[in-house]
Design a protein around this motif. Structure first.
Motif, mmCIF file in Angstrom:
data_model
loop_
_atom_site.group_PDB
_atom_site.id
_atom_site.type_symbol
_atom_site.label_atom_id
_atom_site.label_comp_id
_atom_site.label_asym_id
_atom_site.label_seq_id
_atom_site.Cartn_x
_atom_site.Cartn_y
_atom_site.Cartn_z
ATOM 1 N N PHE A 244 0.832 -1.200 0.000
ATOM 2 C CA PHE A 244 0.000 0.000 0.000
ATOM 3 C C PHE A 244 0.864 1.247 0.000
ATOM 4 C CE2 PHE A 244 -3.105 -3.098 1.142
ATOM 5 C CZ PHE A 244 -4.268 -2.600 0.585
ATOM 6 N N ASP A 245 0.354 2.283 -0.660
ATOM 7 C CA ASP A 245 1.059 3.561 -0.686
ATOM 8 C C ASP A 245 0.674 4.391 0.512
ATOM 9 O OD1 ASP A 245 2.182 3.120 -3.334
ATOM 10 O OD2 ASP A 245 0.109 3.302 -4.019
ATOM 11 N N GLN A 246 -0.520 4.148 1.029
ATOM 12 C CA GLN A 246 -0.985 4.999 2.109
ATOM 13 C C GLN A 246 -1.941 4.247 3.035
ATOM 14 O OE1 GLN A 246 -2.235 8.851 0.870
ATOM 15 N NE2 GLN A 246 -3.098 9.380 2.858
ATOM 16 N N PHE A 247 -1.712 4.446 4.324
ATOM 17 C CA PHE A 247 -2.657 3.949 5.314
ATOM 18 C C PHE A 247 -3.340 5.163 5.929
ATOM 19 C CE2 PHE A 247 0.229 0.493 4.836
ATOM 20 C CZ PHE A 247 -0.508 -0.647 5.086
ATOM 21 N N THR A 248 -4.649 5.154 5.935
ATOM 22 C CA THR A 248 -5.351 6.286 6.512
ATOM 23 C C THR A 248 -6.163 5.816 7.706
ATOM 24 O OG1 THR A 248 -5.475 7.425 4.402
ATOM 25 C CG2 THR A 248 -7.035 8.111 6.096
ATOM 26 N N ASN A 249 -5.971 6.532 8.807
ATOM 27 C CA ASN A 249 -6.601 6.167 10.064
ATOM 28 C C ASN A 249 -7.833 7.035 10.302
ATOM 29 O OD1 ASN A 249 -7.269 5.682 12.704
ATOM 30 N ND2 ASN A 249 -5.138 5.645 13.414
ATOM 31 N N GLU A 250 -8.897 6.363 10.625
ATOM 32 C CA GLU A 250 -10.137 7.059 10.932
ATOM 33 C C GLU A 250 -9.926 8.181 11.956
ATOM 34 O OE1 GLU A 250 -12.684 5.054 13.774
ATOM 35 O OE2 GLU A 250 -14.304 5.232 12.329
ATOM 36 N N LYS A 251 -9.061 7.921 12.920
ATOM 37 C CA LYS A 251 -8.816 8.854 14.022
ATOM 38 C C LYS A 251 -8.433 10.247 13.504
ATOM 39 C CE LYS A 251 -5.450 7.726 16.817
ATOM 40 N NZ LYS A 251 -4.738 6.816 17.736
ATOM 41 N N THR A 252 -7.734 10.253 12.369
ATOM 42 C CA THR A 252 -7.313 11.508 11.762
ATOM 43 C C THR A 252 -8.457 12.511 11.645
ATOM 44 O OG1 THR A 252 -5.887 10.155 10.383
ATOM 45 C CG2 THR A 252 -6.121 12.467 9.756
ATOM 46 N N PHE A 253 -9.613 11.985 11.273
ATOM 47 C CA PHE A 253 -10.723 12.889 10.972
ATOM 48 C C PHE A 253 -11.425 13.406 12.227
ATOM 49 C CE2 PHE A 253 -10.109 9.993 7.382
ATOM 50 C CZ PHE A 253 -9.629 10.928 6.491
ATOM 51 N N TYR A 254 -11.181 12.725 13.339
ATOM 52 C CA TYR A 254 -11.637 13.299 14.611
ATOM 53 C C TYR A 254 -10.659 14.378 15.038
ATOM 54 C CZ TYR A 254 -14.888 9.401 15.036
ATOM 55 O OH TYR A 254 -15.901 8.521 14.823
ATOM 56 N N GLU A 255 -9.372 14.050 14.913
ATOM 57 C CA GLU A 255 -8.347 14.955 15.429
ATOM 58 C C GLU A 255 -8.258 16.249 14.638
ATOM 59 O OE1 GLU A 255 -4.948 12.435 15.527
ATOM 60 O OE2 GLU A 255 -5.536 11.487 17.441
ATOM 61 N N ASN A 256 -8.430 16.175 13.332
ATOM 62 C CA ASN A 256 -8.279 17.400 12.552
ATOM 63 C C ASN A 256 -9.591 18.180 12.409
ATOM 64 O OD1 ASN A 256 -9.800 16.147 10.589
ATOM 65 N ND2 ASN A 256 -8.087 15.791 9.202
ATOM 66 N N GLY A 257 -10.616 17.715 13.104
ATOM 67 C CA GLY A 257 -11.858 18.483 13.120
ATOM 68 C C GLY A 257 -12.758 18.286 11.927
ATOM 69 N N GLU A 258 -12.357 17.417 11.015
ATOM 70 C CA GLU A 258 -13.156 17.205 9.803
ATOM 71 C C GLU A 258 -14.553 16.687 10.128
ATOM 72 O OE1 GLU A 258 -13.147 17.582 6.458
ATOM 73 O OE2 GLU A 258 -11.514 18.960 6.901
#
Length: 543
Positions: A244-258
């Motif tokens: 994989f080129d990228q792993f994206t964590n769900e948590k990111t979208f809580y932390e960045n306010g999205e």
RNA sequence: GCCCCGGUAGCUCAGCUGGAUAGAGCAACGGACUUCUAAUCCGUAGGUCACAGGUUCGAAUCCUGUCCGGGGUACCA
């Protein structure tokens, strides 16, 4: 070189124009019966109604009016009830072979050049080893990504995961329970906890690294479990040739306010409301049958919320094409995701969901019931160990995504020598051996001039016709996102090659013919090797 | 109940944007190796394309309905 298909379509278009016939979409396809030629069109039949004429008469008129002096057409025939058939000259196929030999990348398309694509697949939460159920997803996603790349797309392979939800919380608690169990202390094994032995070995690792004085609910239980399991997952995927080129964590979208921002925007459109202690998405206002819970009474958002924020993020990253590979159990959820995005005015037409039906595992004729939680599953590692990566990939890609897939473990393992993937690879290995044999007797089409026009044997022509279809087959797989069509094509091509092999000796007394056949064999190798690599399969030189 | 996918040879499945005589692999039966690899090739047998209507010059393919199997329809993902 001009491909013959557009040439014919153009000639037919011009002809119906000059005859004053109404414009029709012109379809040309190879007829089942080779006696009818190489390409047929039902154009006269489609004109019958408008012209109120006998289709046979229309066909004859078109035939007489057609000017195909520039094309390699040997014969045009008319057959009932009104087909127009074209027999393509061998010269055309000889030219195709020359083209293949000049281009190692024969079949590569250009339609994706300058475009970007994101393929999200696997996306299993790190709660346990990858199972065979994930295998179909993994192989499908990777193969589709290969196809896109082969057609020029700049592809990002992406893995999305969730380590903030309920599943992961229970995973942490399961490890915690085993940790205290090892220490001989009181422990609480959660309801719905993960029962696999891998949980115990993770607990042991935590004990070794962090000592025996961790308190209940320590973050390390979950963190270490995720770390260990993810390492295993990546290793399993690597064995299948998948990265994989990228792993994206769900948590990111809580932390960045999205996620908050996303909810606010929906609220501003009056698409969010409170009821029974939960927060709801007013899907009914957008034509759906029922509203959906967005935030549970416990305060935890449902999976739709981060999923939607994640897709918005992918849209904002400006991919030209976004592909999601989901199992059939997601069939009802992604429309809600798209619905919310549409409501916020986002473009979603370039999102394609590849929905595949479930895999049923059979062992000893019995269905194997699988549950990650109960640790009652066959892992990808075991499967790859048992039958090899090529067999696994081929089994998962050879069937349509719409079909339920029966994976018979005994068959795959016990009868692996009769497995269809070996049929393809054997053709490739045979070719390599012929070339080697030629070199050992001093015959090589690399060094001496060869004359492709010597290829006139029916088996040779049939093989050439298969090779000619490779680019359009690849194009078709790209448009339809149905990789099994490539597997089918390769099987047919290997079949044509094996027939050729049994009828035509390549390295023989007749040097010019040997050289021409060697050229054909090399062209076949190029097609097989390109096709196998598209499917992520190895192309062995010996078997 | 409603939504999605499937039902094609004994088994697993292709074919499905309508075309001419419905295919492959496995299983069964019979042939072909002093030959560039027999992991192959050739042949035989095997079918009411679930069922019933409809559209069409033409339907496995499109439409409607029925039956059967899988999945979904969760404040699980």
């Amino acid at each position: 070189m001009m491909t013959i298909l557009p040439q014919l379509i153009q000639a037919l278009t011009e002809t119906i124009q000059s005859l004053g016939y109404p414009e029709k979409e012109i379809k040309l396809s190879p007829p089942n019966n080779p006696e009818f030629g190489d390409l047929s069109t039902n154009l006269p039949l489609t004109l019958t109604k408008d012209l109120k004429l006998d289709p046979m008469a229309i066909a004859e008129t078109i035939k007489d009016e057609l000017n195909l002096s520039d094309a390699n057409i040997d014969a045009i025939t008319v057959t009932p009830p009104g087909f127009l058939n074209f027999k393509i000259g061998n010269t055309y196929y000889h030219q195709v072979l020359s083209e293949i030999l000049e281009n190692e990348q024969y079949g590569r398309g250009k339609s994706g050049e300058g475009l970007t694509a994101n393929v999200e697949f696997v996306s299993a939460n790190p709660t346990g080893p990858l199972t065979v159920g994930h295998g179909r997803n993994a192989v499908l996603g990777d193969t589709v990504a290969n196809i896109l790349e082969w057609n020029g797309y700049d592809v990002t392979r992406e893995y999305y995961f969730n380590d903030a939800g309920r599943q992961m919380r229970i995973l942490g608690q399961s490890v915690e329970a085993r940790y205290f169990e090892i220490l001989g202390k009181d422990y609480f094994f959660p309801e719905d906890g993960y029962e696999g032995n891998y949980i115990k070995s993770i607990a042991q690792t935590v004990l070794d690294e962090f000592g025996d004085d961790l308190k209940p609910a320590d973050e390390q239980f979950k963190t270490q479990a995720e770390k260990a399991i993810f390492a295993d997952i990546e290793k399993s995927l690597f064995k299948l040739g998948i990265h994989f080129d990228q792993f994206t964590n769900e948590k990111t979208f809580y932390e960045n306010g999205e996620i908050d921002r996303f909810l606010e925007e929906l609220k501003a459109k009056d698409l969010i409301y409170e009821k029974d202690g939960a927060t709801w998405f007013r899907a009914t206002a957008l034509g759906k049958e029922q509203d959906r819970v967005y935030i549970k009474g416990t305060g935890e958002p449902t999976y739709r919320v981060p999923d939607t924020a994640y897709h918005r993020d992918k849209i904002n990253r400006n991919f030209d094409l976004i592909i999601d590979v989901f199992g059939a159990d997601h069939a009802d959820t992604y429309p809600d995701v798209l619905l919310a995005l549409d409501a916020l005015g986002m473009k979603t037409e370039h999102i394609h969901v590849l929905l595949y039906q479930f895999v049923t595992l059979l062992r000893g004729g019995e269905k194997v019931k699988m549950s990650t939680r109960k640790a009652n599953f066959v892992t990808m590692d075991e499967l790859v160990e048992e039958v090899g990566a090529d067999v696994v990939r081929y089994f998962f890609i050879m069937r349509s995504v719409n079909s339920h897939l029966n994976f018979d473990l005994d068959l795959a393992a016990d009868q692996s020598e009769k497995n269809p993937v070996y049929y393809l690879q054997y053709a490739h290995a045979r070719i390599c051996n012929i070339i080697k044999h030629g070199e050992s007797t001093g015959i090589s089409s690399d060094e001496e001039a060869y004359d492709v026009s010597l290829l006139v044997h029916p088996a040779e022509i049939k093989l050439l016709k298969r090779l000619e279809q490779f680019p359009s087959n690849v194009e078709n797989a790209l448009d339809s996102l149905e990789p099994q069509t490539i597997a089918n094509y390769l099987h047919d091509t290997a079949n044509q090659f094996h027939k050729f092999y049994s009828e035509c000796r390549v390295i023989a007394e007749d040097l010019p013919l040997s050289l021409a056949r060697l050229a054909l064999v090399k062209g076949t190798r190029t097609v097989l090797s390109n096709g196998l690599s598209l499917l992520g399969l190895t192309a062995p030189e010996r078997m």
